[in-house]
Scaffold this active site. Structure first.
Site, PDB file in Angstrom:
ATOM      1  N   ARG A   1      -6.159   1.204  -6.004  1.00  0.00           N
ATOM      2  CA  ARG A   1      -5.427   2.181  -6.813  1.00  0.00           C
ATOM      3  C   ARG A   1      -3.970   1.759  -6.985  1.00  0.00           C
ATOM      4  NH1 ARG A   1      -4.394   7.607  -3.128  1.00  0.00           N
ATOM      5  NH2 ARG A   1      -4.098   6.591  -1.107  1.00  0.00           N
TER       6      ARG A   1
ATOM      7  N   ASP B   1     -11.124   7.260  -7.593  1.00  0.00           N
ATOM      8  CA  ASP B   1     -10.583   7.483  -8.934  1.00  0.00           C
ATOM      9  C   ASP B   1      -9.296   6.721  -9.213  1.00  0.00           C
ATOM     10  OD1 ASP B   1      -8.678   8.887  -7.484  1.00  0.00           O
ATOM     11  OD2 ASP B   1      -9.343  10.864  -8.131  1.00  0.00           O
ATOM     12  N   GLY B   2      -8.786   5.981  -8.221  1.00  0.00           N
ATOM     13  CA  GLY B   2      -7.586   5.180  -8.437  1.00  0.00           C
ATOM     14  C   GLY B   2      -6.308   5.979  -8.562  1.00  0.00           C
TER      15      GLY B   2
ATOM     16  N   ASP C   1      -5.486  -4.919   6.508  1.00  0.00           N
ATOM     17  CA  ASP C   1      -5.107  -4.905   5.094  1.00  0.00           C
ATOM     18  C   ASP C   1      -3.822  -4.104   4.875  1.00  0.00           C
ATOM     19  OD1 ASP C   1      -7.203  -2.865   5.790  1.00  0.00           O
ATOM     20  OD2 ASP C   1      -6.534  -2.004   3.899  1.00  0.00           O
TER      21      ASP C   1
END
Length: 468
Positions: free
Chosen positions: A96, A128-129, A263
């Site tokens: 996102r 949904d980003g 990450d």
């Protein structure tokens, strides 16, 4: 006192171009129904020559993502893997967000502008980003207070409300939406190297090592370090030094990141990506920030262990380029470097001149004991004892042996009470003003007070042989 960040002219530079073919995917931003500017960080925009943008241009660049002049022509979603709560996940990447621009500050340092909530990418999976407005507000608060407390952190650069209604399980829904831009010293993660190991791309990994050494230089390894002339070994030493200092900075700030996955580990040692963070209400090594951290893996007192473990995953990846022995030698420096960093930063936050490793380590231990027994909130403890004042018992005797720094108590902040803090109740109160009345003034007032607290603390003491 801490000087204001230095203004500079706009100086675009995009060395990421040489890596983009295999490090990232070109993507497009979402087309938002609205773009309402809610926060712009002119303080740090000035460091990259962007503070003079009009509101219209600011929104076009950081809400509609028109490229900045002579910069990255199309946003780049970075590829990486990572251990998430120590379970390896190859199905992640910028889901996102994307890298939007690169530029130099006045000192020639390369900085990135990256996004959060800017739309879907090839790595969004079923998400949904998007970003909730509350999440963006929380990131403003986290980065501003961390910066004030001397933590090497990304800066919240811009927040624009986007007019969508989002469904979330952990917030009242529908939730207001936003797109955020952060200013960071790199977006290269430990997970970036992990991906190249899994993909069996040693040539690309060697290129990424060279990129990091060129763009984010640090001191060389110790003279007696095995393999000190090898690029991978040099990067390993730099990462260990930066992660040890980052771990110490969290502890001295009384901060719990909550999700210290590989990450989320920037190779520069810069903290970023703030989700379920918390500040301690009292000194408690077992305190956790994330409700889903059922085992306390990333509890407050386990953060140094977590960052050391993450360094180990970088070492595993770099074995594609070098032998194990020099990487292990670098890893073995983490403990001593962490001890030095926490003692140095502890004295800094107390406004005291360091006395030496043994005395400073004793001071840290006595302070922790006093906080536990007195149920001190850490911000209140450091404020109360600033400059060696207010000590009782064993801690008081230790403090009497220290000399206050020349500006330890000169700022008006040290005569104010209570000191600034960032406990969850206040965070919710600040958000409620926005959610219920669309009143942003309490947030802006809080940011101003946090910046005053940072000015009062001054610059963090640099390690021996280093400069800030």
């Amino acid at each position: 006192m801490r000087p204001e960040p230095q203004a500079a002219s706009y100086h675009p530079d995009t060395p990421i171009d040489s890596l983009a073919d295999w490090l990232a995917d070109s993507v497009e931003s979402a087309d938002f129904p609205e773009t309402i500017l809610r926060f712009r960080n002119d303080r740090h925009a000035a460091t990259v020559g962007l503070a003079g943008l009009s509101e219209d241009k600011w929104i076009r660049h950081f809400g509609r993502f028109e490229p900045l002049r002579d910069n990255v022509p199309q946003p780049l979603a970075l590829r990486y893997h990572g251990h998430q709560f120590r379970v390896f996940n190859p199905d992640i990447g910028d889901g996102r967000g994307f890298l939007f621009a690169q530029m130099r500050d006045g000192a020639g340092r390369l900085l990135d502008l990256g996004t959060k909530g800017s739309g879907t990418t090839p790595y969004s999976r079923t998400a949904d980003g998007r970003l909730t407005l509350k999440g963006a507000v929380r990131e403003i608060l986290a980065t501003e207070f961390l910066e004030a407390l001397g933590v090497n952190t990304s800066k919240t650069f811009s927040v624009i409300e986007t007019g969508e209604e989002l469904e979330r399980n952990d917030e009242p829904s529908p939730a207001r939406s936003a797109v955020m831009v952060r200013l960071s010293h790199s977006h290269i993660r430990i997970g970036s190297f992990q991906r190249l190991l899994v993909m069996e791309e040693p040539e690309h990994m060697a290129q990424l090592v060279d990129y990091c050494l060129a763009q984010f230089p640090g001191p060389p390894p110790p003279e007696d370090a095995p393999g000190r002339d090898e690029p991978a070994v040099q990067l390993m030493h730099m990462a260990v030094e930066r992660m040890a200092d980052l771990a110490a900075s969290y502890m001295v700030a009384g901060f719990v990141h909550g999700v210290l996955n590989t990450d989320n580990m920037n190779i520069t040692g810069e903290s970023f990506d703030y989700g379920p963070w918390r500040w301690l209400p009292a000194w408690d090594p077992g305190f956790t920030a994330a409700y889903f951290d059922q085992t306390g893996l990333y509890a407050f007192g386990r953060q140094p262990e977590a960052l050391h473990w993450n360094c180990g995953q970088l070492a595993v990846a770099l074995r594609a380029l070098t032998e194990a022995e020099p990487l292990i030698a670098a890893m073995n420096r983490f403990g001593p470097l962490y001890g030095e960093a926490i003692a140095r930063r502890w004295c800094w936050r107390l406004g005291l001149e360091p006395r030496g490793p043994e005395a400073d380590t004793e001071l840290v231990g006595a302070s922790e004991k006093a906080m536990r027994e007195g149920k001190w909130q850490p911000d209140a403890f450091f404020h109360h004892h600033r400059g060696g004042r207010g000590g009782e018992g064993d801690l008081g005797e230790l403090l009497q042996g220290y000399t206050a720094t020349p500006d330890a108590l000169t700022h008006d902040y040290w005569r104010e009470s209570p000191p600034e803090s960032m406990l969850i109740d206040e965070v919710e109160t600040l958000w409620s003003a926005i959610a219920e009345r669309n009143d942003w003034q309490p947030l802006h007032d809080k940011v101003a007070r946090l910046r005053a607290a940072g000015e009062a603390h001054g610059e963090v003491l640099a390690p021996a042989g280093h400069v800030n």
